[in-house]
Design an enzyme around this catalytic site. Structure first.
Site, PDB file in Angstrom:
ATOM      1  N   HIS A  60     -48.159 -61.559  98.239  1.00 28.43           N
ATOM      2  CA  HIS A  60     -47.278 -60.659  99.019  1.00 28.43           C
ATOM      3  C   HIS A  60     -46.344 -61.467  99.919  1.00 28.43           C
ATOM      4  O   HIS A  60     -46.766 -62.023 100.931  1.00 28.43           O
ATOM      5  CB  HIS A  60     -48.122 -59.697  99.859  1.00 28.43           C
ATOM      6  CG  HIS A  60     -47.328 -58.615 100.512  1.00 28.43           C
ATOM      7  ND1 HIS A  60     -47.589 -57.276 100.323  1.00 28.43           N
ATOM      8  CD2 HIS A  60     -46.270 -58.660 101.354  1.00 28.43           C
ATOM      9  CE1 HIS A  60     -46.729 -56.553 101.020  1.00 28.43           C
ATOM     10  NE2 HIS A  60     -45.913 -57.374 101.674  1.00 28.43           N
ATOM     11  N   HIS A  62     -41.897 -61.582 101.209  1.00 28.65           N
ATOM     12  CA  HIS A  62     -40.537 -61.033 101.120  1.00 28.65           C
ATOM     13  C   HIS A  62     -39.587 -62.225 101.049  1.00 28.65           C
ATOM     14  O   HIS A  62     -39.168 -62.754 102.084  1.00 28.65           O
ATOM     15  CB  HIS A  62     -40.223 -60.171 102.345  1.00 28.65           C
ATOM     16  CG  HIS A  62     -41.097 -58.966 102.465  1.00 28.65           C
ATOM     17  ND1 HIS A  62     -40.649 -57.682 102.216  1.00 28.65           N
ATOM     18  CD2 HIS A  62     -42.418 -58.841 102.784  1.00 28.65           C
ATOM     19  CE1 HIS A  62     -41.656 -56.823 102.400  1.00 28.65           C
ATOM     20  NE2 HIS A  62     -42.728 -57.505 102.742  1.00 28.65           N
ATOM     21  N   GLN A 155     -37.154 -50.522 101.476  1.00 26.57           N
ATOM     22  CA  GLN A 155     -37.490 -50.775 102.887  1.00 26.57           C
ATOM     23  C   GLN A 155     -37.157 -49.593 103.801  1.00 26.57           C
ATOM     24  O   GLN A 155     -37.871 -49.305 104.751  1.00 26.57           O
ATOM     25  CB  GLN A 155     -36.743 -52.031 103.371  1.00 26.57           C
ATOM     26  CG  GLN A 155     -36.889 -52.335 104.854  1.00 26.57           C
ATOM     27  CD  GLN A 155     -38.274 -52.832 105.245  1.00 26.57           C
ATOM     28  OE1 GLN A 155     -38.623 -53.974 105.035  1.00 26.57           O
ATOM     29  NE2 GLN A 155     -39.087 -51.948 105.808  1.00 26.57           N
ATOM     30  N   HIS A 213     -46.308 -50.647 100.328  1.00 26.44           N
ATOM     31  CA  HIS A 213     -46.563 -50.918 101.741  1.00 26.44           C
ATOM     32  C   HIS A 213     -47.153 -49.618 102.291  1.00 26.44           C
ATOM     33  O   HIS A 213     -46.456 -48.608 102.382  1.00 26.44           O
ATOM     34  CB  HIS A 213     -45.263 -51.242 102.478  1.00 26.44           C
ATOM     35  CG  HIS A 213     -44.804 -52.653 102.327  1.00 26.44           C
ATOM     36  ND1 HIS A 213     -44.429 -53.188 101.128  1.00 26.44           N
ATOM     37  CD2 HIS A 213     -44.662 -53.648 103.258  1.00 26.44           C
ATOM     38  CE1 HIS A 213     -44.080 -54.457 101.311  1.00 26.44           C
ATOM     39  NE2 HIS A 213     -44.207 -54.761 102.589  1.00 26.44           N
ATOM     40  N   GLU A 216     -48.760 -49.261 107.308  1.00 28.56           N
ATOM     41  CA  GLU A 216     -48.608 -50.478 108.127  1.00 28.56           C
ATOM     42  C   GLU A 216     -48.173 -50.057 109.533  1.00 28.56           C
ATOM     43  O   GLU A 216     -47.022 -50.181 109.933  1.00 28.56           O
ATOM     44  CB  GLU A 216     -47.570 -51.435 107.509  1.00 28.56           C
ATOM     45  CG  GLU A 216     -47.570 -52.797 108.211  1.00 28.56           C
ATOM     46  CD  GLU A 216     -46.447 -53.707 107.768  1.00 28.56           C
ATOM     47  OE1 GLU A 216     -45.511 -53.257 107.073  1.00 28.56           O
ATOM     48  OE2 GLU A 216     -46.497 -54.894 108.143  1.00 28.56           O
ATOM     49  N   ASP A 312     -46.730 -62.742 103.544  1.00 26.68           N
ATOM     50  CA  ASP A 312     -45.770 -61.690 103.901  1.00 26.68           C
ATOM     51  C   ASP A 312     -44.406 -62.259 104.295  1.00 26.68           C
ATOM     52  O   ASP A 312     -43.388 -61.873 103.742  1.00 26.68           O
ATOM     53  CB  ASP A 312     -46.318 -60.794 105.017  1.00 26.68           C
ATOM     54  CG  ASP A 312     -45.700 -59.398 105.027  1.00 26.68           C
ATOM     55  OD1 ASP A 312     -45.065 -59.027 104.031  1.00 26.68           O
ATOM     56  OD2 ASP A 312     -45.865 -58.693 106.036  1.00 26.68           O
TER      57      ASP A 312
END
Ligand code: 17E
Ligand code: FE2
Length: 424
Positions: A60, A62, A155, A213, A216, A312
């Site tokens: 995971h 980005h 997102q 996701h 979170e 992440d």
């Protein structure tokens, strides 16, 4: 003649460690594993009984936002939501070149430290789909030395603005490997639930994996994981589903959490915790006692669920630090989740290797065995515990049968207080 011969390895397998074996590699494939293999090789490495492990798996990250920390400004509150705002500003100026250059620089940092399999999210909330296009091009450009999987990640929410649903589907048509989502950031709870149904429908239509996701946030009322579990139970997606972050699970009351665990056990959902960043992002609205903001890793693992750890972020609007070192990630996970028992520590190592491979569906492409692709790493360590404790240096990285990276261990000279200047 072998291409590559590793002498005197301590070979880490899922269920045991095999001391003192040689590993022969030919044309990108492991051709033999045995004590004292005969013959010579173009390159012979004397491993000196150090630990040979399958590569690290970054399940995971980005990559589209990596290496943008401080652009256009630093995240002063440290919250997820300020991070999303900053990224919204930064992503207005994305170009293919910008994303590709940062992504490849990050992948090199990762591979230098033994990561050879990566799942990256790509934000697909911008009409140009620049981040996604760039990461698809990077996936192709790096495939000879690292395997990259790309998640189409909305997102700003699938229903956050009118075009986003269409953009997500377009991203799958363009070739994203995985469908993403962010139900806790949809405008309403109903939108969040609907987004999960949409994600499952798209995954079925395009035959893709799912990585959401999910929850979170520290809000104990954020309960989208139960919706994912329900969809998993009713679909035949099996182990193709991943719930990332699920930090609210750490805030649920036990009565609810135990019921949910029972439902989860009826599924094969994979979990990814990102302890480095969630220990800093979460708990920001708490005074004291402050929550840890990490999902129930130990309990999920004890129940036999597949859990992995991800980084992440590396220097982005959500997290200013990070180097790509998976032993940092595992070490933080071990601390925050209090996994200090012997089996628990070993499990933390597995969460950045085999468990991540399972989540990414690497299947036969992963692991060290005769006939498998020759992807492996050599650590300056004796075993998993030693590797974690020391954050061991990865001395060699072998990718597709080629020596990709060699790192020398630093050497410390202890002179002692009585030494004279001439001794130094
Ligand atoms: N976006 C998000 O929603 N959550 C995160 N942890 C990151 C990006 C890094
Ligand atoms: Fe993330």
């Amino acid at each position: 003649m072998h291409d590559l011969l590793l002498r005197q390895c301590r070979l880490l397998q899922t269920d045991r460690t095999i001391a003192d074996v040689d590993i022969a590699i030919q044309q990108g494939v492991i051709t033999a594993i045995a004590p004292r293999i005969a013959g010579s090789a173009k390159i012979t490495l004397d491993i000196q009984q150090q630990l040979v492990s399958p590569p690290f798996v970054e399940s995971h990250i980005h990559l589209d936002s990596a290496l943008t920390a401080g652009q256009p400004r630093w995240n002063q509150s440290g919250t997820l939501f300020e991070g999303i705002e900053i990224w919204r500003e930064r992503k207005q100026s994305l170009s293919l070149e910008d994303v590709k250059q940062r992504a490849i620089a990050t992948l090199k940092q990762q591979a230098s430290q033994g990561v050879l399999f990566v799942r990256s999210h790509a934000d697909v909330s911008e009409p140009s789909l620049t981040a996604l296009q760039a990461l698809l091009e990077v996936r192709e450009a790096v495939k000879d030395w690292i395997t990259l999987q790309v998640v189409a990640f909305p997102q700003d929410g699938i229903y956050g603005s009118p075009n986003n649903e269409m953009l997500l589907e377009k991203a799958l048509e363009m070739g994203a490997d995985v469908v993403g989502g962010i139900p806790h950031y949809e405008l309403t709870r109903e939108d969040g639930v609907q987004s999960i149904h949409r994600i499952f429908a798209l995954a079925e239509k395009y035959d893709r994996l799912i990585d959401i996701h999910c929850d979170e946030i520290d809000d104990e009322q954020s309960r989208f994981l139960e919706v994912v579990a329900a969809c998993a139970i009713r679909s035949d997606m099996g182990c193709r589903i991943t719930a990332s972050h699920t930090t609210a699970f750490g805030s649920y009351n036990n009565a609810y959490a135990f019921k949910l665990l029972g439902f989860l056990r009826r599924t094969e959902i994979n979990f990814i915790a990102n302890p480095l960043i969630n220990i800093t992002l979460q708990g920001r609205t708490d005074t004291y006692p402050k929550r840890r903001g990490v999902t129930r890793v130990k309990e999920l693992w004890q129940q036999g669920m597949n859990v992995s750890f991800g980084h992440d972020c590396i220097q982005d609007p959500w997290y200013p630090l990070g180097t790509g070192n998976m032993l940092d990630v595992a070490s933080m996970g071990l601390h925050v989740c209090q996994m200090t028992g012997t089996a628990e520590m070993n499990a933390c190592y597995d969460m950045v290797t085999w468990n991540g491979a399972k989540t990414l569906h690497l299947d036969d492409r992963y692991g060290i065995g005769v006939g498998k692709p020759a992807n492996l790493i050599v650590l300056d360590a004796q075993d998993r515990y030693d590797a974690l404790r020391k954050r061991a240096i990865v001395r060699y990285v072998i990718s597709h049968g080629k020596l990709l990276v060699r790192t020398e261990c630093p050497q410390t000279n202890w002179y002692g207080p009585a030494a004279s200047f001439d001794d130094c």
